[in-house]
Design a protein around this motif. Structure first.
Motif, PDB file in Angstrom:
ATOM      1  N   VAL A  81       0.838  -1.202   0.000  1.00 14.68           N
ATOM      2  CA  VAL A  81       0.000   0.000   0.000  1.00 14.68           C
ATOM      3  C   VAL A  81       0.872   1.251   0.000  1.00 14.68           C
ATOM      4  O   VAL A  81       0.620   2.211  -0.740  1.00 14.68           O
ATOM      5  N   GLU A  82       1.927   1.242   0.808  1.00 12.69           N
ATOM      6  CA  GLU A  82       2.758   2.432   0.970  1.00 12.69           C
ATOM      7  C   GLU A  82       3.795   2.598  -0.141  1.00 12.69           C
ATOM      8  O   GLU A  82       4.122   3.718  -0.533  1.00 12.69           O
ATOM      9  N   ASN A  83       4.323   1.494  -0.672  1.00 13.93           N
ATOM     10  CA  ASN A  83       5.476   1.599  -1.576  1.00 13.93           C
ATOM     11  C   ASN A  83       5.383   0.791  -2.854  1.00 13.93           C
ATOM     12  O   ASN A  83       6.241   0.930  -3.723  1.00 13.93           O
ATOM     13  N   GLY A  84       4.376  -0.066  -2.991  1.00 10.88           N
ATOM     14  CA  GLY A  84       4.296  -0.913  -4.164  1.00 10.88           C
ATOM     15  C   GLY A  84       3.901  -0.162  -5.423  1.00 10.88           C
ATOM     16  O   GLY A  84       3.270   0.900  -5.368  1.00 10.88           O
ATOM     17  N   SER A  85       4.272  -0.711  -6.589  1.00 12.14           N
ATOM     18  CA  SER A  85       3.825  -0.148  -7.863  1.00 12.14           C
ATOM     19  C   SER A  85       2.350  -0.469  -8.046  1.00 12.14           C
ATOM     20  O   SER A  85       1.787  -1.333  -7.360  1.00 12.14           O
ATOM     21  N   GLU A  86       1.716   0.211  -8.978  1.00 15.45           N
ATOM     22  CA  GLU A  86       0.302  -0.058  -9.224  1.00 15.45           C
ATOM     23  C   GLU A  86       0.101  -1.501  -9.666  1.00 15.45           C
ATOM     24  O   GLU A  86      -0.878  -2.163  -9.262  1.00 15.45           O
ATOM     25  N   GLU A  87       1.011  -2.015 -10.449  1.00 15.34           N
ATOM     26  CA  GLU A  87       0.915  -3.401 -10.911  1.00 15.34           C
ATOM     27  C   GLU A  87       1.038  -4.373  -9.730  1.00 15.34           C
ATOM     28  O   GLU A  87       0.292  -5.364  -9.659  1.00 15.34           O
ATOM     29  N   GLN A  88       1.963  -4.102  -8.813  1.00 12.56           N
ATOM     30  CA  GLN A  88       2.125  -4.957  -7.642  1.00 12.56           C
ATOM     31  C   GLN A  88       0.884  -4.918  -6.749  1.00 12.56           C
ATOM     32  O   GLN A  88       0.429  -5.949  -6.239  1.00 12.56           O
ATOM     33  N   LYS A  89       0.330  -3.739  -6.582  1.00 13.36           N
ATOM     34  CA  LYS A  89      -0.876  -3.605  -5.762  1.00 13.36           C
ATOM     35  C   LYS A  89      -2.046  -4.379  -6.365  1.00 13.36           C
ATOM     36  O   LYS A  89      -2.757  -5.105  -5.664  1.00 13.36           O
ATOM     37  N   GLU A  90      -2.232  -4.221  -7.672  1.00 13.16           N
ATOM     38  CA  GLU A  90      -3.364  -4.883  -8.325  1.00 13.16           C
ATOM     39  C   GLU A  90      -3.220  -6.400  -8.319  1.00 13.16           C
ATOM     40  O   GLU A  90      -4.214  -7.131  -8.215  1.00 13.16           O
ATOM     41  N   GLU A  91      -1.972  -6.872  -8.399  1.00 16.97           N
ATOM     42  CA  GLU A  91      -1.759  -8.320  -8.421  1.00 16.97           C
ATOM     43  C   GLU A  91      -1.891  -8.952  -7.047  1.00 16.97           C
ATOM     44  O   GLU A  91      -2.499 -10.020  -6.908  1.00 16.97           O
ATOM     45  N   TRP A  92      -1.341  -8.287  -6.000  1.00 19.67           N
ATOM     46  CA  TRP A  92      -1.192  -8.962  -4.722  1.00 19.67           C
ATOM     47  C   TRP A  92      -2.165  -8.525  -3.629  1.00 19.67           C
ATOM     48  O   TRP A  92      -2.548  -9.351  -2.791  1.00 19.67           O
ATOM     49  N   LEU A  93      -2.556  -7.266  -3.603  1.00 17.00           N
ATOM     50  CA  LEU A  93      -3.387  -6.822  -2.486  1.00 17.00           C
ATOM     51  C   LEU A  93      -4.733  -7.547  -2.399  1.00 17.00           C
ATOM     52  O   LEU A  93      -5.144  -7.953  -1.295  1.00 17.00           O
ATOM     53  N   PRO A  94      -5.455  -7.749  -3.517  1.00 21.36           N
ATOM     54  CA  PRO A  94      -6.707  -8.514  -3.392  1.00 21.36           C
ATOM     55  C   PRO A  94      -6.487  -9.927  -2.865  1.00 21.36           C
ATOM     56  O   PRO A  94      -7.312 -10.449  -2.102  1.00 21.36           O
ATOM     57  N   LYS A  95      -5.373 -10.552  -3.234  1.00 20.61           N
ATOM     58  CA  LYS A  95      -5.081 -11.906  -2.763  1.00 20.61           C
ATOM     59  C   LYS A  95      -4.751 -11.917  -1.270  1.00 20.61           C
ATOM     60  O   LYS A  95      -5.090 -12.873  -0.558  1.00 20.61           O
ATOM     61  N   ILE A  96      -4.088 -10.865  -0.805  1.00 24.33           N
ATOM     62  CA  ILE A  96      -3.809 -10.766   0.632  1.00 24.33           C
ATOM     63  C   ILE A  96      -5.116 -10.589   1.397  1.00 24.33           C
ATOM     64  O   ILE A  96      -5.339 -11.222   2.437  1.00 24.33           O
ATOM     65  N   CYS A  97      -6.012  -9.768   0.858  1.00 20.58           N
ATOM     66  CA  CYS A  97      -7.289  -9.512   1.527  1.00 20.58           C
ATOM     67  C   CYS A  97      -8.137 -10.768   1.655  1.00 20.58           C
ATOM     68  O   CYS A  97      -8.777 -11.001   2.694  1.00 20.58           O
ATOM     69  N   ASN A  98      -8.163 -11.586   0.627  1.00 24.98           N
ATOM     70  CA  ASN A  98      -9.035 -12.766   0.675  1.00 24.98           C
ATOM     71  C   ASN A  98      -8.319 -14.029   1.163  1.00 24.98           C
ATOM     72  O   ASN A  98      -8.901 -15.119   1.156  1.00 24.98           O
ATOM     73  N   GLY A  99      -7.072 -13.877   1.591  1.00 26.21           N
ATOM     74  CA  GLY A  99      -6.339 -14.993   2.167  1.00 26.21           C
ATOM     75  C   GLY A  99      -5.688 -15.923   1.176  1.00 26.21           C
ATOM     76  O   GLY A  99      -5.151 -16.967   1.563  1.00 26.21           O
TER      77      GLY A  99
END
Length: 397
Positions: free
Chosen positions: A107-125
């Motif tokens: 959230v603080e330092n990732g690229s937009e591509e990294q956020k879109e790829e990984w953040l939803p997966k972190i949220c849903n486990g």
């Protein structure tokens, strides 16, 4: 759990926070001591983690556009504290590695591509994280690390050793900290870069460490022998990785603090119940001040530490000066981990010989809470920070 981010005045217990805590109690109720004993012995806590995802806990501090709840650290710390208060032993470690080093870092330092790829997966486990920072010869002196990432075209080649790395055996990505400039060529806090590394890379050797305390994740020593990482997997600005880590250092320490306070309260609650029921010489042992006073002292100390934690958590969300937030975070971590462990010791003593039986679980809490005085960040380093940055004393190290 569905809600939106709020910025309450410091220490305000809102109806929203009550709802969050109740949701945490509901989740924790599904997992007894035996479940956590199995987790500490190697069972992967998939059921618990999925329930946390369904409740919105894993995405609590992640923006809604990436699948999160859009709340703040204020709420996230309350979740961890309540889970541990309800007996989820070691839950704070799971949140530190996955939600903090995974979610907050991106959230603080990732690229937009990294956020879109990984953040939803972190949220849903669906994505698990690991963090590789500590080295055998560097310890708390992170700028002294020797793991090096050499640029080779559009890739980096990583060589070096990391130690005491949690959960690598089932992580999908590992946030890895390595030098990209030599210590001689870089300023003290520069020349270090963050990478997303695949833990299954064939050039990464894992050696499990023999650990004598109950933890929800195994610990490893890692050897990087020509691990290649594409430049697209650099997190943030090359060479500025230590500064970027500051965005997670305070949350990391405070989640550990929340776990320490929760574990301390869980142990004391069990001691209180036991002191009411256990009779010696025809009356409950809780009628004696020798039992009452240590419990009362520990409880009030935990309450004081909790207030300091809440202040620090509020500052993470609202204070623009990171130095001020760091001061209070270090104070909170120092007090919470010390009084949390002391509370488990009082609980063991209250139980007498039964305190050493796993049937009551307080000995497991005593062993697990001891880690908090060493990591993340030892109590000695917390005192160093307070002495230097809050009190203005000369630097001691």
């Amino acid at each position: 759990m569905t809600t939106t981010q709020s910025t309450p005045p410091a220490f305000e217990e809102t109806a929203e926070l009550d709802m969050i805590r109740q949701t945490a109690r509901d989740v924790a109720a599904g997992y007894d001591d035996e479940y956590w004993f199995e987790v500490s012995e190697g069972k992967k806590p998939e059921e618990f983690w999925n329930d946390c995802a369904d409740a919105g806990f894993l995405g609590a501090a992640i923006p809604q556009e990436y699948g999160g709840e859009g709340m703040g650290f204020w709420e996230l710390s309350a979740i961890v504290e309540e889970l541990c208060t309800q007996g989820c032993m070691g839950a704070e470690m799971l949140f530190v590695v996955n939600v903090c080093f995974g979610g907050i870092t991106l959230v603080e330092n990732g690229s937009e591509e990294q956020k879109e790829e990984w953040l939803p997966k972190i949220c849903n486990g669906d994505a698990n994280w690991a963090m590789a920072l500590t080295e055998p010869d560097a310890g708390h002196n992170a700028p002294n690390m020797t793991t090096f990432a050499e640029k080779d075209g559009d890739e980096y080649v990583i060589e070096g050793t990391k130690q005491w790395i949690s959960g690598v055996d089932y992580a999908d990505r590992m946030l890895t900290v390595a030098r990209t400039d030599s210590k001689d060529d870089a300023a003290k806090m520069q020349g270090v870069t963050l990478f997303l590394v695949d833990p299954d890379d064939p050039n990464l050797e894992k050696r499990e460490l023999d650990v004598g305390i109950p933890t929800p994740e195994k610990q490893f020593e890692l050897s990087f022998d020509g691990v290649r990482v594409h430049e697209e997997d650099v997190v943030g600005t090359p060479g500025m990785g230590l500064y970027q880590l500051f965005d997670t250092v305070n949350p990391e320490r405070l989640l550990g603090s929340a776990g320490a306070i929760g574990t301390g309260k869980c142990a004391l609650n069990r001691a209180i119940d036991y002191a009411k029921e256990r009779e010696v010489f025809d009356q409950p042992i809780g009628a004696h001040q020798a039992i009452q006073h240590p419990i009362a002292d520990s409880w009030t100390k935990l309450e004081a530490a909790q207030l300091l934690l809440r202040k620090a958590a509020w500052m993470v969300d609202n204070e623009p000066d990171p130095k001020k937030t760091a001061e209070v975070s270090n104070m909170a971590k120092l007090r919470a981990t010390e009084v949390g462990h002391d509370a488990t010791d009082v609980a063991v003593q209250t139980h007498g010989g039964n305190g050493f039986s796993r049937d009551y679980a307080v000995i497991e809490m005593w062993k697990g809470s001891r880690l908090g005085k060493v990591a993340p960040g030892s109590t000695e380093m917390m005192r160093n920070h307070v002495a230097e940055h809050t009190l203005g004393l000369p630097r001691s190290y």
